[in-house]
Scaffold this motif. Structure first.
Motif, PDB file in Angstrom:
ATOM      1  N   ALA A  20      30.221   2.695 -40.117  1.00 16.19           N
ATOM      2  CA  ALA A  20      30.550   1.743 -39.050  1.00 16.19           C
ATOM      3  C   ALA A  20      30.652   0.341 -39.636  1.00 16.19           C
ATOM      4  CB  ALA A  20      29.477   1.785 -37.966  1.00 16.19           C
ATOM      5  N   ILE A  21      31.760  -0.314 -39.358  1.00 19.44           N
ATOM      6  CA  ILE A  21      31.936  -1.690 -39.826  1.00 19.44           C
ATOM      7  C   ILE A  21      31.971  -2.594 -38.597  1.00 19.44           C
ATOM      8  CG2 ILE A  21      33.461  -3.280 -41.070  1.00 19.44           C
ATOM      9  CD1 ILE A  21      34.519  -0.826 -42.607  1.00 19.44           C
ATOM     10  N   VAL A  22      30.974  -3.455 -38.481  1.00 20.53           N
ATOM     11  CA  VAL A  22      30.925  -4.359 -37.327  1.00 20.53           C
ATOM     12  C   VAL A  22      31.522  -5.700 -37.749  1.00 20.53           C
ATOM     13  CG1 VAL A  22      29.475  -5.470 -35.595  1.00 20.53           C
ATOM     14  CG2 VAL A  22      28.870  -3.194 -36.444  1.00 20.53           C
ATOM     15  N   MET A  23      32.714  -5.973 -37.215  1.00 20.26           N
ATOM     16  CA  MET A  23      33.416  -7.219 -37.533  1.00 20.26           C
ATOM     17  C   MET A  23      32.951  -8.252 -36.513  1.00 20.26           C
ATOM     18  SD  MET A  23      36.829  -4.978 -37.929  1.00 20.26           S
ATOM     19  CE  MET A  23      38.106  -6.107 -38.364  1.00 20.26           C
ATOM     20  N   ASN A  24      31.951  -9.034 -36.927  1.00 20.56           N
ATOM     21  CA  ASN A  24      31.246  -9.890 -35.975  1.00 20.56           C
ATOM     22  C   ASN A  24      31.819 -11.305 -35.949  1.00 20.56           C
ATOM     23  OD1 ASN A  24      29.436 -11.256 -34.413  1.00 20.56           O
ATOM     24  ND2 ASN A  24      27.693 -10.988 -35.798  1.00 20.56           N
ATOM     25  N   ASN A  25      32.641 -11.579 -34.912  1.00 24.41           N
ATOM     26  CA  ASN A  25      33.153 -12.953 -34.766  1.00 24.41           C
ATOM     27  C   ASN A  25      32.470 -13.684 -33.604  1.00 24.41           C
ATOM     28  OD1 ASN A  25      34.384 -11.785 -32.579  1.00 24.41           O
ATOM     29  ND2 ASN A  25      36.479 -12.005 -33.343  1.00 24.41           N
ATOM     30  N   ARG A  26      31.482 -13.029 -33.004  1.00 16.05           N
ATOM     31  CA  ARG A  26      30.600 -13.628 -32.000  1.00 16.05           C
ATOM     32  C   ARG A  26      31.316 -14.040 -30.702  1.00 16.05           C
ATOM     33  NH1 ARG A  26      27.264 -18.199 -34.864  1.00 16.05           N
ATOM     34  NH2 ARG A  26      25.939 -17.975 -33.042  1.00 16.05           N
ATOM     35  N   ILE A  27      32.457 -13.377 -30.423  1.00 15.04           N
ATOM     36  CA  ILE A  27      33.170 -13.751 -29.196  1.00 15.04           C
ATOM     37  C   ILE A  27      34.162 -12.636 -28.851  1.00 15.04           C
ATOM     38  CG2 ILE A  27      35.216 -14.946 -30.164  1.00 15.04           C
ATOM     39  CD1 ILE A  27      34.184 -17.310 -28.155  1.00 15.04           C
TER      40      ILE A  27
END
Lengths: 72, 266
Positions: B116-123
């Motif tokens: 699992a790759i969590v692409m975290n852009n916080r929005i």
């Protein structure tokens, strides 16, 4: 130790480039610039050290650095 | 193979905004796959909904573009029926931890061999910049015009607590490290989570006055440190990068095979 790779050519896909400027900002040798269409081009290719920091960070996958040894 | 050989080039230029970190994550992922010498036919990518999830349309693997937050459920089904394939699930922060929060923790708990790759852009970028469970206190968003009061999740802590056996974090600035972590995550047998902090200059950046994409990436350099760095002691707000968990535990598909074997004995 492996010999340092020398630049052969910058391959820049102008259709894919969106002109975000990430490559220009992070180039340690200040090789790249954006043109009047906001597309990247190699303004000073002779300064390029083929570190590929532009290639690996390009979000548009628009830059490829070809080196002398035939690697890309 | 060149990294471009793994792409569906007919769909380029992609739909992400100029300077979107998700493109860099795609770049890092392609390099990981290329360096591992993987064939397109042995990879399945399942994604949900959101900017990040559009990644599955651009790679020339077996791909599924599924329901919001449910990509891990689809991926679990794929992996159980074809355990020999490598299953990769790219997710956004909202997709993984809000809409798909339950799928996420239970996939961690089962320790099924999925990356699992969590692409975290916080929005939530695609829908116009609403705050997500990763935005954090004090962040401005379309739905928090006077700043957000919701505390954020820590993906690494959450995945660790839920039982994931490989947990790592990097950023789009540290693209080489991201490639390395994705490689190790793919090779790991069990549930792997790689969080990659990814800039959204269009929504997150503008609403929080963080400058251009390159400035946001530069910021990742300033606010992160390698795990165990002494700088973290002086400044606890720094975010650690690297591998937090890497351990062996019974893998779900193998355990399931054992059950089948046992049942077949009659």
């Amino acid at each position: 130790m492996a010999k340092k790779k020398k630049l052969k050519q910058h391959h820049i896909d102008r259709d894919w480039c969106k002109g975000c400027g990430i490559c220009v900002h992070f180039c340690p040798k200040n090789v790249l610039e954006l043109d009047e269409m906001d597309k990247v081009f190699a303004a000073r290719p002779e300064d390029c050290i083929a570190c590929k920091l532009c290639e690996i960070r390009c979000p548009d996958l628009a830059i490829e650095i070809e080196t002398e040894e035939g690697g890309s | 193979m060149s990294t471009h050989d793994y792409l569906r080039q007919r769909f380029f230029p992609h739909m992400w905004c100029p300077g979107c970190g998700h493109g860099t994550v795609l770049n890092s992922l392609l390099r990981a796959v290329e360096q591992l010498g993987m064939s397109k036919n042995e990879i399945v990518m399942a994604s949900g909904i959101g900017c990040s999830s559009r990644i599955s349309g651009y790679v020339d693997f077996h791909t599924l573009h599924t329901l919001h937050g449910r990509a891990l459920a689809f991926a679990t089904g794929v992996k159980l029926s074809k355990p020999e394939l490598n299953v990769i699930v790219p997710m956004g922060d909202g997709d993984a931890l809000a809409i798909g929060g339950n799928h996420f923790i239970h996939a961690c708990r089962r320790n099924i061999d999925i990356t699992a790759i969590v692409m975290n852009n916080r929005i939530y970028g695609m829908t116009g910049g609403q705050f997500s469970p990763m935005s954090g206190v004090g962040i401005n968003a379309t739905t928090a015009p006077f700043s957000n009061i919701d505390r954020e999740f820590d993906v690494v802590k959450m995945a660790t607590a839920a039982g994931a056996t490989f947990v790592a974090r990097s950023t789009t600035f540290h693209a080489q490290q991201a490639t390395d972590l994705i490689k190790q995550a793919i090779l790991h047998e069990g549930f792997s989570v790689v969080e990659i902090l990814s800039q959204c200059p269009t929504h997150f950046g503008r609403k929080n006055k963080l400058g251009a994409a390159a400035d946001m990436m530069q910021h990742y350099k300033d606010i992160t440190v390698p795990i165990g760095s002494s700088k973290k002691k002086d400044n606890p707000d720094l975010i650690e990068r690297g591998i937090f968990v890497q351990e062996e535990a019974p893998e779900y598909c193998r355990e399931y095979d054992k059950i089948i074997e046992q049942a077949m004995k009659g």
